[in-house]
Structures are given as C-alpha cells and as structure tokens.
Design a protein around this motif. Structure first.
Motif, PDB file in Angstrom:
ATOM      1  N   LEU A  97       0.822  -1.210   0.000  1.00 15.80           N
ATOM      2  CA  LEU A  97       0.000   0.000   0.000  1.00 15.80           C
ATOM      3  C   LEU A  97       0.855   1.258   0.000  1.00 15.80           C
ATOM      4  O   LEU A  97       0.524   2.245  -0.672  1.00 15.80           O
ATOM      5  CB  LEU A  97      -0.959   0.001   1.189  1.00 15.80           C
ATOM      6  N   GLU A  98       1.954   1.237   0.758  1.00 14.69           N
ATOM      7  CA  GLU A  98       2.869   2.387   0.766  1.00 14.69           C
ATOM      8  C   GLU A  98       3.477   2.611  -0.613  1.00 14.69           C
ATOM      9  O   GLU A  98       3.564   3.735  -1.091  1.00 14.69           O
ATOM     10  CB  GLU A  98       3.980   2.179   1.795  1.00 14.69           C
ATOM     11  N   LYS A  99       3.899   1.518  -1.275  1.00  8.69           N
ATOM     12  CA  LYS A  99       4.477   1.640  -2.614  1.00  8.69           C
ATOM     13  C   LYS A  99       3.444   2.149  -3.609  1.00  8.69           C
ATOM     14  O   LYS A  99       3.735   3.004  -4.439  1.00  8.69           O
ATOM     15  CB  LYS A  99       5.058   0.300  -3.074  1.00  8.69           C
ATOM     16  N   ASP A 100       2.220   1.610  -3.537  1.00  9.94           N
ATOM     17  CA  ASP A 100       1.153   2.053  -4.439  1.00  9.94           C
ATOM     18  C   ASP A 100       0.822   3.528  -4.215  1.00  9.94           C
ATOM     19  O   ASP A 100       0.607   4.280  -5.173  1.00  9.94           O
ATOM     20  CB  ASP A 100      -0.106   1.210  -4.251  1.00  9.94           C
ATOM     21  N   ALA A 101       0.790   3.951  -2.956  1.00 11.17           N
ATOM     22  CA  ALA A 101       0.501   5.356  -2.652  1.00 11.17           C
ATOM     23  C   ALA A 101       1.610   6.266  -3.167  1.00 11.17           C
ATOM     24  O   ALA A 101       1.346   7.348  -3.697  1.00 11.17           O
ATOM     25  CB  ALA A 101       0.323   5.545  -1.148  1.00 11.17           C
ATOM     26  N   ALA A 102       2.859   5.826  -3.041  1.00  9.52           N
ATOM     27  CA  ALA A 102       3.978   6.622  -3.550  1.00  9.52           C
ATOM     28  C   ALA A 102       3.901   6.736  -5.066  1.00  9.52           C
ATOM     29  O   ALA A 102       4.157   7.792  -5.640  1.00  9.52           O
ATOM     30  CB  ALA A 102       5.308   6.000  -3.120  1.00  9.52           C
ATOM     31  N   GLU A 103       3.513   5.657  -5.734  1.00 13.71           N
ATOM     32  CA  GLU A 103       3.387   5.662  -7.195  1.00 13.71           C
ATOM     33  C   GLU A 103       2.253   6.591  -7.625  1.00 13.71           C
ATOM     34  O   GLU A 103       2.379   7.363  -8.564  1.00 13.71           O
ATOM     35  CB  GLU A 103       3.131   4.239  -7.693  1.00 13.71           C
ATOM     36  N   ALA A 104       1.127   6.510  -6.911  1.00 12.50           N
ATOM     37  CA  ALA A 104      -0.026   7.352  -7.247  1.00 12.50           C
ATOM     38  C   ALA A 104       0.259   8.828  -6.987  1.00 12.50           C
ATOM     39  O   ALA A 104      -0.337   9.700  -7.617  1.00 12.50           O
ATOM     40  CB  ALA A 104      -1.245   6.909  -6.451  1.00 12.50           C
ATOM     41  N   ALA A 105       1.166   9.110  -6.071  1.00  8.32           N
ATOM     42  CA  ALA A 105       1.485  10.500  -5.741  1.00  8.32           C
ATOM     43  C   ALA A 105       2.374  11.157  -6.785  1.00  8.32           C
ATOM     44  O   ALA A 105       2.537  12.373  -6.779  1.00  8.32           O
ATOM     45  CB  ALA A 105       2.156  10.561  -4.368  1.00  8.32           C
ATOM     46  N   LYS A 106       2.954  10.359  -7.673  1.00  6.25           N
ATOM     47  CA  LYS A 106       3.791  10.942  -8.720  1.00  6.25           C
ATOM     48  C   LYS A 106       2.941  11.864  -9.576  1.00  6.25           C
ATOM     49  O   LYS A 106       1.747  11.656  -9.756  1.00  6.25           O
ATOM     50  CB  LYS A 106       4.419   9.857  -9.600  1.00  6.25           C
TER      51      LYS A 106
END
Length: 192
Positions: free
Chosen positions: A49-58
C-alpha cells in the motif's frame, strides 16, 4: 509515511518476538496473538500500500497540442518524403514530456498510456499520418474523402521510460489545421 513505517516496524517486532499485537486502522481494531503468518501478511500488505501510494502520488502525465498556433486555415504538404509533424500550439503539457520544438512525446515513466491523433485532410485531398513509437508505426489515420474531411484514431500503448512517440505525415499526403482541429494528445493511464 512515518506512521506507516512505524506500523511496519511494530508488526515485524511483534512477529519476531511472538508478542500480542493490537493495531487500529481507522475505527477498526485488529488483534494478533502469536500469529506470525498473519502479521507477516499484514506487514507485506502495508508495504504494498505504501508503494502504491507513492506511485499514485507521482505527478500525472498528460499533453494535448494542435498542429498550428494561428487561427488561419493552414495546409501542410504534400511533401515528397515522410515528415514528422510538429504540433506547435500546446494546450497543456502536464509533466513536460511533450516537446513542441520537435513534436516528440518522451515517456517520463514506464506505463500504460493512451495516445490519440485527430487530423483534417489538406489540399491534396488525401491524408495518411501515423503515430510512431521509436520508429515503429503503431496506428494511423487515413482519409481520402477530400479537403477538410477528418479522421481520428487512438489506442493504449505500453511505453518504457524514455520511449519516444511522434506523428509522421506520409509522402504525397496533406493535412490542415486552424489552431484546434488537428491534434495530438496522450495521457498516462497507469504507471507500471
């Protein structure tokens, strides 16, 4: 980010030591006792979830450009050879991946993009233009109905970071614009 990292560390410590873990996710309370398997699964899920959130924040990637900047009827072609079209009127360029000096879109991240081309037939009466990815024809627009008719095409493309996409007008064909009728556009659907 610090809170979720702390949660991950807490889960790992509990998993290793076999301690009882009690976590709160919003209003939900989750209790684990000597449950290494579920704790490890939860820690892996939090990491994902942290990785997905970081990706979505790009920053998002999107561009739209018209062929010419003038509102005058402007015909281009026919030419004796294929020509890379440079779409000069940039309507938007989120992520700055489209270069209005070269007409080339360069993928800033690997992902699934949607690319679209709309063209209007110029004074030759024939239009045939293609969207090119790294020198390979991906799709095209074609119209022989006469001057001022139009064609549109688009498709999702998987692009690697650094892949280049542009529009080529084939020999003996023509295209026209009036600052908003012939357009090249695209956007990132999902990074991969």
């Amino acid at each position: 980010m610090a809170c979720s990292c702390l949660t991950t560390v807490l889960l790992i410590v509990c998993a290793v030591s076999g301690l009882r873990a009690q976590l709160f996710f919003g209003d939900e309370r989750v209790v684990f006792e000597n449950a290494n398997g579920p704790l490890q699964q939860l820690a892996a899920r939090v990491d994902k979830l942290e990785k997905d959130a970081a990706e979505a924040a790009k920053a998002p990637v999107s561009f739209a450009a018209a062929l010419v900047t003038t509102s005058d009827w402007t015909h281009m072609g026919p030419f004796n050879t294929d020509v890379t079209l440079i779409f000069k009127r940039v309507i938007h360029n989120v992520g700055n991946a489209y270069d209005a000096n070269t007409g080339i879109f360069t993928a800033p991240v690997k992902g699934l993009y949607f690319i679209m081309l709309n063209g209007n037939v110029g004074n030759s009466g024939d239009l045939n233009a293609a969207v090119i990815k790294n020198g390979v024809n991906m799709f095209a627009i074609y119209d022989t109905q006469g001057t001022f008719s139009s064609a549109t095409n688009g498709m999702p493309l998987v692009l690697e970071q650094g892949d280049k996409v542009w529009v080529t007008l084939w020999p003996n064909k023509s295209i026209f614009d009036q600052s908003r009728l012939t357009t090249f556009s695209g956007f990132l659907i999902k990074s991969m």
